[in-house]
Design a protein around this motif. Structure first.
Motif, short mmCIF file in Angstrom:
data_model
loop_
_atom_site.label_atom_id
_atom_site.label_comp_id
_atom_site.label_asym_id
_atom_site.label_seq_id
_atom_site.Cartn_x
_atom_site.Cartn_y
_atom_site.Cartn_z
N THR A 45 0.84 -1.19 0.00
CA THR A 45 0.00 0.00 0.00
C THR A 45 0.88 1.25 0.00
OG1 THR A 45 -1.76 -1.15 1.18
CG2 THR A 45 -1.80 1.25 1.27
N ALA A 46 1.89 1.25 0.87
CA ALA A 46 2.79 2.40 0.98
C ALA A 46 3.73 2.50 -0.22
CB ALA A 46 3.59 2.33 2.28
N LEU A 47 4.20 1.35 -0.70
CA LEU A 47 5.20 1.34 -1.78
C LEU A 47 4.63 1.83 -3.11
CD1 LEU A 47 8.23 0.57 -2.14
CD2 LEU A 47 7.46 -1.69 -2.88
N GLN A 48 3.30 1.87 -3.22
CA GLN A 48 2.69 2.40 -4.44
C GLN A 48 3.10 3.85 -4.69
OE1 GLN A 48 -1.63 0.99 -5.24
NE2 GLN A 48 -1.43 0.99 -3.02
N SER A 49 3.45 4.56 -3.62
CA SER A 49 3.86 5.97 -3.74
C SER A 49 5.36 6.13 -3.91
CB SER A 49 3.43 6.76 -2.51
OG SER A 49 2.19 6.34 -2.06
N SER A 50 6.09 5.03 -4.12
CA SER A 50 7.53 5.12 -4.28
C SER A 50 7.90 6.00 -5.46
CB SER A 50 8.12 3.71 -4.49
OG SER A 50 9.48 3.79 -4.88
N SER A 51 9.02 6.72 -5.32
CA SER A 51 9.50 7.54 -6.44
C SER A 51 10.14 6.65 -7.52
CB SER A 51 10.53 8.55 -5.93
OG SER A 51 11.61 7.88 -5.32
N ASP A 52 10.37 5.39 -7.18
CA ASP A 52 10.89 4.42 -8.15
C ASP A 52 9.70 3.83 -8.90
OD1 ASP A 52 11.56 1.80 -9.24
OD2 ASP A 52 13.48 2.02 -8.21
N GLU A 53 9.60 4.15 -10.20
CA GLU A 53 8.41 3.77 -10.96
C GLU A 53 8.20 2.27 -11.03
OE1 GLU A 53 9.05 5.77 -14.65
OE2 GLU A 53 7.87 7.52 -14.05
N THR A 54 9.30 1.53 -11.12
CA THR A 54 9.18 0.08 -11.22
C THR A 54 8.63 -0.50 -9.92
OG1 THR A 54 11.06 0.07 -12.72
CG2 THR A 54 10.39 -2.05 -11.81
N LEU A 55 9.19 -0.10 -8.80
CA LEU A 55 8.71 -0.60 -7.51
C LEU A 55 7.26 -0.19 -7.29
CD1 LEU A 55 11.82 0.05 -5.20
CD2 LEU A 55 10.99 -2.16 -6.04
N ALA A 56 6.90 1.04 -7.68
CA ALA A 56 5.53 1.51 -7.51
C ALA A 56 4.56 0.66 -8.34
CB ALA A 56 5.43 2.98 -7.91
N ALA A 57 4.98 0.32 -9.56
CA ALA A 57 4.11 -0.49 -10.44
C ALA A 57 3.93 -1.90 -9.90
CB ALA A 57 4.71 -0.54 -11.85
N ILE A 58 5.01 -2.50 -9.42
CA ILE A 58 4.93 -3.84 -8.85
C ILE A 58 4.01 -3.82 -7.62
CG2 ILE A 58 6.23 -5.67 -7.68
CD1 ILE A 58 8.67 -4.84 -9.45
N ALA A 59 4.15 -2.78 -6.80
CA ALA A 59 3.35 -2.67 -5.58
C ALA A 59 1.86 -2.51 -5.89
CB ALA A 59 3.84 -1.50 -4.73
N ALA A 60 1.56 -1.68 -6.91
CA ALA A 60 0.16 -1.43 -7.26
C ALA A 60 -0.52 -2.72 -7.71
CB ALA A 60 0.07 -0.38 -8.36
N LYS A 61 0.24 -3.57 -8.37
CA LYS A 61 -0.27 -4.84 -8.83
C LYS A 61 -0.42 -5.81 -7.65
CE LYS A 61 -1.36 -7.46 -12.20
NZ LYS A 61 -2.72 -7.11 -12.58
N ALA A 62 0.60 -5.85 -6.82
CA ALA A 62 0.66 -6.84 -5.74
C ALA A 62 -0.36 -6.56 -4.63
CB ALA A 62 2.07 -6.87 -5.15
N VAL A 63 -0.64 -5.29 -4.38
CA VAL A 63 -1.48 -4.96 -3.22
C VAL A 63 -2.89 -5.55 -3.37
CG1 VAL A 63 -2.34 -2.69 -4.00
CG2 VAL A 63 -2.01 -3.15 -1.57
N LYS A 64 -3.38 -5.57 -4.60
CA LYS A 64 -4.72 -6.10 -4.83
C LYS A 64 -4.76 -7.60 -4.55
CE LYS A 64 -6.71 -4.20 -8.67
NZ LYS A 64 -6.82 -3.76 -10.07
N GLU A 65 -3.67 -8.27 -4.85
CA GLU A 65 -3.61 -9.72 -4.66
C GLU A 65 -3.41 -10.08 -3.20
OE1 GLU A 65 -0.59 -10.52 -7.59
OE2 GLU A 65 -1.91 -9.78 -9.17
N VAL A 66 -2.52 -9.33 -2.54
CA VAL A 66 -2.24 -9.58 -1.13
C VAL A 66 -3.49 -9.31 -0.28
CG1 VAL A 66 -0.87 -8.79 0.84
CG2 VAL A 66 0.23 -9.21 -1.34
#
Lengths: 157, 273
Positions: B136-157
């Motif tokens: 949830t928090a990592l979605q706001s990362s300034s690192d676009e790749t990490l933010a994209a992975i997080a946005a995908k993963a949070v829905k599944e988790v």
């Protein structure tokens, strides 16, 4: 040119739900043509979706058969896929295939109320979830109390 | 890709299957790569552990559920390890199959043994409640790749967390036996909660890129407190483990797990399906 390439890419089926094309699913995001080079952008329904590798290869084959020898398939995670991108045609095809299409969006937070899911076999709303997880990442297992048949439900996501 | 062309007049080799992410090339800095490795290893080890339940779970629906959860986690691990590898040219397979125990950065919670079903659920409750807050928090990362992975993963988790909560309530409020096992599982797993929320020195160099684990503790505790109140469980307050996974120190359980996970790739280097 782009329309042709899109049409070909859009004909590729989801290997796990062969009633649907990747366009119906909202997995196909973009097709760009530059001479003989085609760049296709797809997005996975779920992070671990094993269908993605097959879809990639099918895209290359379908476009290759149409004369596009240089195909580049890009996988993007952002924006994250949502069942909101599923087309109405896709939802109708799912029902005909025996899978209940996604209903409304699940609310965030601790409220565990779900919208009713209509049985794709008999149309009854007297149904219940047996398991949140089903035959693939994107589906849950339900049963119908009216016709007593089990069915898959494509989860709102 | 094999050298054998099984598809008639189409040569698959000529195709570049690049796994680019939206928002640029996505090459990690060494520090971001190390961070991605931590998260990737957590998910990889947990996925491997859960896979061991397939065909052994207490009921068929749980076989399916645990397998699906493992598959999601494996997906997250693949994305994270692929990104980690961009810093020094290693592939996700290099990282998964060709590192030994000291090279792994997973936290100790994830290498706790499966134990009985209650123990797996207790570990899963902690893992998914933590991962939900993290992504949830990592979605706001300034690192676009990490933010994209997080946005995908949070829905599944989110699903994983719900599943673990349902089972925690069911086992704690079930029979005397299921409650006894759930109590034991919670007390066995709890010493390893603390390590997940420690701010290692690496975090100081990743301001805005990584999420400080300590900032997630409040939200995690709130979820656990609510679940435990409903389940009539007490949050254990005993022994807290020293941890050490982020430094490459591990339990012997990880060695056995890696041996099984890596044996095929090491016996047949370079083999593909």
């Amino acid at each position: 040119m782009v329309t042709d390439a899109w049409r070909i890419a859009a004909s590729v089926l989801d290997p796990e739900v062969p009633a649907l094309t990747i366009e119906d699913l909202g997995v196909l995001r973009a097709v760009e043509v530059d001479g003989a080079h085609v760049a296709v952008t797809i997005t996975p329904t779920y992070s671990g979706c094993p269908a993605m590798d097959v879809i990639r290869e099918d895209l290359v084959l379908a476009l290759g058969a149409a004369g596009y020898s240089d195909v580049d398939v890009r996988l993007v995670l952002s924006p994250a896929w949502t069942t909101d991108w599923m087309t109405d045609a896709g939802k109708r095809k799912l029902t005909a295939f025996g899978i209940a299409p996604p209903t409304g969006r699940a609310s965030a937070g601790p409220i565990r109320v779900q919208l009713g899911v209509k049985c794709p076999q008999c149309g009854s709303l007297d149904t219940r979830e047996i398991s949140r997880f089903g035959s693939t990442s994107c589906k849950a297992l339900w049963e119908c109390r009216a016709c007593l048949e089990p069915f898959d439900h494509f989860r709102a996501h | 890709m094999s050298d054998v062309d099984l598809h008639g007049d189409v040569t698959v080799e000529r195709v570049t299957l690049s796994a680019e992410l939206a928002g640029g090339e996505g090459v990690a800095t060494p520090d971001a790569a190390e961070y991605a490795l931590w998260l990737g290893d957590d998910s990889l080890i947990l996925a491997q552990q859960l896979s061991a339940w397939i065909a052994r779970a207490p009921e068929l629906e749980e076989d399916v559920a645990l397998a699906n959860i493992a598959l999601d986690l494996l997906g997250h691990a693949r994305s994270l390890l692929r990104y980690a590898g961009t810093a020094d040219g290693r592939t996700e397979d290099d990282l998964a199959y060709w590192r030994d125990e000291p090279g792994f950065r997973s936290a100790w919670l994830f290498e706790q043994p499966n134990g009985d079903f209650a123990q797996t659920i207790a570990r899963q409750l902690v893992a998914s409640a933590y991962l939900f807050e993290l992504y949830t928090a990592l979605q706001s990362s300034s690192d676009e790749t990490l933010a994209a992975i997080a946005a995908k993963a949070v829905k599944e988790v989110d699903y994983h967390r719900d599943h673990a909560i349902q089972w925690t309530l069911r086992l704690a409020g079930g029979t005397d036996e299921s409650r006894r096992r759930m109590l034991r599982a919670v007390s066995d797993v709890w010493p390893y909660v603390d390590e997940l929320f420690r701010d290692e020195p690496l975090l100081d160099r990743l301001e805005g890129v990584a999420v400080r684990p300590s900032t997630l503790r409040g939200a995690f505790d709130a979820v656990i407190d609510a679940v435990f109140a409903e389940a009539s469980l007490d949050v254990p307050t005993g022994f807290v483990s020293s941890g050490g996974g982020r430094r490459g120190s591990h339990f012997s359980t990880l060695g056995y797990l890696l041996a099984e996970m890596q044996v095929l790739a090491r016996q047949h280097p370079g083999a593909t399906w």
